[in-house]
Motif scaffolding. Structure first.
Motif, PDB file in Angstrom:
ATOM      1  N   TRP A  98      -4.037  14.384   3.905  1.00 42.41           N
ATOM      2  CA  TRP A  98      -3.780  13.954   5.412  1.00 42.41           C
ATOM      3  C   TRP A  98      -2.605  13.850   6.295  1.00 42.41           C
ATOM      4  CZ3 TRP A  98      -2.053   9.865   8.235  1.00 42.41           C
ATOM      5  CH2 TRP A  98      -2.667   9.425   9.477  1.00 42.41           C
ATOM      6  N   SER A  99      -1.611  13.274   5.423  1.00 46.95           N
ATOM      7  CA  SER A  99      -0.422  13.111   5.702  1.00 46.95           C
ATOM      8  C   SER A  99       0.427  14.497   6.347  1.00 46.95           C
ATOM      9  CB  SER A  99       0.804  12.568   4.928  1.00 46.95           C
ATOM     10  OG  SER A  99       0.129  11.383   4.798  1.00 46.95           O
ATOM     11  N   GLU A 100       0.320  15.424   5.518  1.00 50.88           N
ATOM     12  CA  GLU A 100       0.835  16.837   5.649  1.00 50.88           C
ATOM     13  C   GLU A 100       0.177  17.486   6.917  1.00 50.88           C
ATOM     14  OE1 GLU A 100       1.118  19.315   2.231  1.00 50.88           O
ATOM     15  OE2 GLU A 100       1.816  17.664   0.859  1.00 50.88           O
ATOM     16  N   THR A 101      -1.207  17.205   6.769  1.00 54.44           N
ATOM     17  CA  THR A 101      -2.017  17.791   8.009  1.00 54.44           C
ATOM     18  C   THR A 101      -1.357  17.162   9.600  1.00 54.44           C
ATOM     19  OG1 THR A 101      -3.996  17.839   6.892  1.00 54.44           O
ATOM     20  CG2 THR A 101      -4.228  17.760   9.241  1.00 54.44           C
ATOM     21  N   PHE A 102      -0.977  16.184   9.572  1.00 54.28           N
ATOM     22  CA  PHE A 102      -0.529  15.463  10.622  1.00 54.28           C
ATOM     23  C   PHE A 102       1.023  15.840  10.891  1.00 54.28           C
ATOM     24  CE2 PHE A 102      -4.647  13.439  10.944  1.00 54.28           C
ATOM     25  CZ  PHE A 102      -5.152  13.592  12.137  1.00 54.28           C
ATOM     26  N   LEU A 103       1.729  15.898   9.839  1.00 59.59           N
ATOM     27  CA  LEU A 103       3.179  16.206   9.929  1.00 59.59           C
ATOM     28  C   LEU A 103       3.289  17.958  10.532  1.00 59.59           C
ATOM     29  CD1 LEU A 103       5.025  14.982   6.872  1.00 59.59           C
ATOM     30  CD2 LEU A 103       5.370  14.249   9.294  1.00 59.59           C
ATOM     31  N   VAL A 129      -8.998  20.235  11.917  1.00 60.63           N
ATOM     32  CA  VAL A 129      -9.710  20.388  10.683  1.00 60.63           C
ATOM     33  C   VAL A 129      -9.184  21.715   9.919  1.00 60.63           C
ATOM     34  CG1 VAL A 129     -11.862  21.174   9.729  1.00 60.63           C
ATOM     35  CG2 VAL A 129     -11.849  19.043  11.079  1.00 60.63           C
ATOM     36  N   ARG A 130      -8.782  22.843  10.922  1.00 60.91           N
ATOM     37  CA  ARG A 130      -8.088  24.009  10.455  1.00 60.91           C
ATOM     38  C   ARG A 130      -6.835  23.763   9.689  1.00 60.91           C
ATOM     39  NH1 ARG A 130      -9.138  29.530  11.347  1.00 60.91           N
ATOM     40  NH2 ARG A 130     -10.960  29.248  12.657  1.00 60.91           N
ATOM     41  N   ILE A 131      -5.984  22.997  10.281  1.00 59.52           N
ATOM     42  CA  ILE A 131      -4.774  22.748   9.573  1.00 59.52           C
ATOM     43  C   ILE A 131      -5.229  21.813   8.485  1.00 59.52           C
ATOM     44  CG2 ILE A 131      -2.798  21.280   9.568  1.00 59.52           C
ATOM     45  CD1 ILE A 131      -2.771  21.644  12.829  1.00 59.52           C
ATOM     46  N   ALA A 132      -6.044  21.010   8.347  1.00 57.89           N
ATOM     47  CA  ALA A 132      -6.212  20.269   7.109  1.00 57.89           C
ATOM     48  C   ALA A 132      -6.786  21.124   5.917  1.00 57.89           C
ATOM     49  CB  ALA A 132      -7.490  19.122   7.465  1.00 57.89           C
ATOM     50  N   HIS A 133      -7.585  22.296   6.324  1.00 58.35           N
ATOM     51  CA  HIS A 133      -7.976  23.347   5.439  1.00 58.35           C
ATOM     52  C   HIS A 133      -6.663  23.873   4.872  1.00 58.35           C
ATOM     53  CE1 HIS A 133      -9.841  26.971   3.696  1.00 58.35           C
ATOM     54  NE2 HIS A 133      -9.035  27.468   4.467  1.00 58.35           N
ATOM     55  N   HIS A 134      -5.685  24.315   5.620  1.00 60.64           N
ATOM     56  CA  HIS A 134      -4.553  24.932   5.028  1.00 60.64           C
ATOM     57  C   HIS A 134      -3.628  24.085   4.385  1.00 60.64           C
ATOM     58  CE1 HIS A 134      -5.460  28.740   7.203  1.00 60.64           C
ATOM     59  NE2 HIS A 134      -5.547  27.961   8.308  1.00 60.64           N
ATOM     60  N   ARG A 135      -3.699  22.783   4.659  1.00 60.56           N
ATOM     61  CA  ARG A 135      -2.681  21.864   3.660  1.00 60.56           C
ATOM     62  C   ARG A 135      -3.420  21.508   2.606  1.00 60.56           C
ATOM     63  NH1 ARG A 135      -0.001  24.282   4.899  1.00 60.56           N
ATOM     64  NH2 ARG A 135       0.745  24.479   7.303  1.00 60.56           N
TER      65      ARG A 135
END
Length: 159
Positions: A34-39, A59-65
């Motif tokens: 979650w933190s890496e997604t929002f960074l 959600v796409r960024i969360a997938h990659h992180r």
């Protein structure tokens, strides 16, 4: 129409992103994902078009992180020379919802990802198919099979 402040985007979509991260990487690593997604999102937010779908973008960024985190976890060293501590005779109490997350984690990978991205992340089946690979109808089937397995594990209480 201008873009909302990033703090508003985090407040509005943070819970959805956390649910997706928990379903993909498990409860122990979800906060890190979650933190890496929002960074990552914070760095990219200034270039995001005003009419973008923030939830789908996150959600796409969360997938990659999450995938990055799973890869790192797979490469992390695991000491085996030391014996683990003996388990407590009192067990390891956890919140009741952990059983549900364990059931989600036990799903086959494609079902787990399809459930996470479609039902928790709100992405259409076509976007889920683009994320995890495969055809839209196969992703729809995997999501339906995953939900069916969860319903068998957690039947509705009629009482």
């Amino acid at each position: 129409m201008s873009k909302p402040a990033f703090a508003v985007v985090v407040e509005r979509h943070g819970p959805t992103v956390l649910r997706v991260c928990r379903a993909v990487v498990g409860p122990d690593d979800a906060d890190d994902a979650w933190s890496e997604t929002f960074l990552s999102a914070l760095r990219a937010y200034p270039e995001l078009p005003e009419d973008a779908n923030h939830e789908a973008w996150l959600v796409r960024i969360a997938h990659h992180r999450s995938v990055d985190l799973l890869r790192r976890r797979g490469r992390a060293p695991r000491p085996v020379a030391a014996l683990p501590d003996r388990p407590s005779p009192h067990g390891n109490p956890r919140p009741p919802e952990d059983a549900l997350w364990a059931a989600v984690a036990a799903l086959p990978e494609r079902q787990r990802l399809a459930v996470a991205y479609h039902y928790l992340g709100g992405l259409p089946h076509a976007e889920v198919a683009a994320l995890i690979g495969g055809r839209t109808d196969a992703v729809r089937r995997a999501a339906a099979d995953g939900i069916a397995a969860l319903r068998r594990a957690y039947p509705e209480d009629d009482g």
